[in-house]
Enzyme design. Structure first.
Site, PDB file in Angstrom:
ATOM      1  N   HIS A  89      42.004  43.728  47.368  1.00  0.00           N
ATOM      2  CA  HIS A  89      42.560  43.310  46.087  1.00  0.00           C
ATOM      3  C   HIS A  89      42.474  44.437  45.055  1.00  0.00           C
ATOM      4  CE1 HIS A  89      43.507  38.895  46.153  1.00  0.00           C
ATOM      5  NE2 HIS A  89      43.027  39.083  47.371  1.00  0.00           N
ATOM      6  N   GLY A  95      45.729  50.770  42.847  1.00  0.00           N
ATOM      7  CA  GLY A  95      45.057  51.775  43.653  1.00  0.00           C
ATOM      8  C   GLY A  95      43.569  51.497  43.702  1.00  0.00           C
ATOM      9  N   SER A  99      39.452  48.713  39.320  1.00  0.00           N
ATOM     10  CA  SER A  99      39.981  47.914  38.210  1.00  0.00           C
ATOM     11  C   SER A  99      39.706  46.432  38.398  1.00  0.00           C
ATOM     12  CB  SER A  99      41.486  48.158  38.045  1.00  0.00           C
ATOM     13  OG  SER A  99      42.182  47.869  39.245  1.00  0.00           O
TER      14      SER A  99
END
Length: 347
Positions: A89, A95, A99
């Protein structure tokens, strides 16, 4: 003719394997030995990552990760597959930049599509431990990359070489989560997504094989079981006995079901054998065996020894973890002090 088709695809798999596949991760105590030299030839490191990035600045990095993952998964074995899913995920959005770990209003982590993701606390625990000996040196993106490999190996999966030096993203947006391939996509949509990552159809089939371990929430498959194509019936492509089992198991969306009904806690090629028996759980699983572009690969992995799948899984993972990385030359990245919070932004 059938055997010839299988042989062709086995040849493709072997060609894709660039070094000796007989070497797996050493036992408890670290990653080292003769393998270091061989793994340098696995892929071109043109993105400023390095296989020896932490050798001098944080030599115990992988040992700390391995120890923590072992401690947590001993208490909760389901965290192993969860870490691998968490990595997918992360890499599948913008990328492999961590995050997904940022926790603030409007972040990927707060998206409804991310509500079943797990492993965040383990990553934070690893980060906290590493900060004691290597403060400000190890990114959360590298930690997640290393932890997912450690968890996979401890479940009986293969070793793959991780190059390090990633930086962490300072941004995370819930709207980007729609980029992650879902269990309801068709093969064309999945392939387009994978190609946008620089991956190919072989990687798509191989990385789908991660469903040899782990579970799915019943909410993701209830439409297949109770209202397929708005018919109020069950997807007729599911084996009838297996469909009966799934209907009994999945009366509630919050229930879970193993993605591999036969050997659910063993990292092997049984997932592909199940697909050939029409026992795929997710829509995307079923589509792999229906689509003429992917069906021959499913057949090849089902009929060849499990080691063939393990080897190719390592190759495809080594490619995946290098998707969209941020490195030291990118001004937008940072090394977070806490994985859930950016150093430079307040939300």
């Amino acid at each position: 003719m059938k055997s010839a088709v299988v042989s062709v695809f086995v040849l493709v798999i072997l060609v894709a394997w660039p070094v000796s596949a007989s070497k797996d991760l050493p036992g408890e105590g670290g990653y080292g030995g003769d393998e270091e030299e061989d793994t340098k030839s696995w892929f071109p490191l043109d993105n400023l990552l390095s296989l020896s990035y932490y050798d001098k600045i944080c030599p115990n990095f992988e040992k700390i990760v391995d120890t923590k993952v072992r401690e947590w998964t001993k208490t909760d074995p389901s965290l192993g597959p969860s870490l691998l899913r968490l990595l997918f995920h992360d890499c599948g959005v913008t990328g492999c930049d961590a995050s997904i770990l940022l926790d603030h209003k409007g972040s990927e982590r707060r998206s409804p599509a991310s509500k079943t993701l797990r492993g965040f606390e383990l990553i934070e625990d690893i980060k906290s431990e590493i900060e004691k000996s290597c403060p400000g040196l190890v990114s959360c993106a590298d930690i997640l990359t290393a932890a997912s490999r450690s968890a996979t190996y401890q479940l009986g999966g293969p070793y793959w070489p991780n190059a390090y030096g990633r930086r962490d993203s300072t941004n995370s947006y819930a709207r980007d989560v729609e980029k992650v391939p879902s269990g309801r996509r068709d093969i064309t949509g999945l392939l387009e997504t994978f190609q946008s990552y620089g991956l190919n159809i072989l990687d798509l089939v191989v990385l789908s094989g991660a469903h040899t371990i782990g579970k799915a929430y019943c909410g993701t498959i209830q439409s297949r079981l109770y209202n397929f194509n708005a018919t109020h019936g069950t997807d007729p492509s599911i084996d009838s006995k297996y469909a009966d089992f799934l209907r009994r198991k999945c009366r509630w969306a919050s229930e879970t079901v193993y993605l591999d009904a036969t050997t659910p806690v063993v990292f092997d090629n049984q997932y592909y054998i199940n697909l050939q028996k029409n026992m795929g759980v997710l829509t995307t699983d079923a589509e792999l065996v229906k689509d003429p572009r992917t069906a021959p690969l499913v057949k090849a992995f089902a009929e060849q020894p499990p080691q063939m799948f393990r080897h190719q899984f390592a190759v495809s993972m080594a490619k995946l973890v290098n998707v969209g990385v941020i490195t030291g030359e990118d001004r937008t990245g940072e090394i977070r002090r806490v994985c859930s919070k950016s150093n430079s932004k307040r939300y």
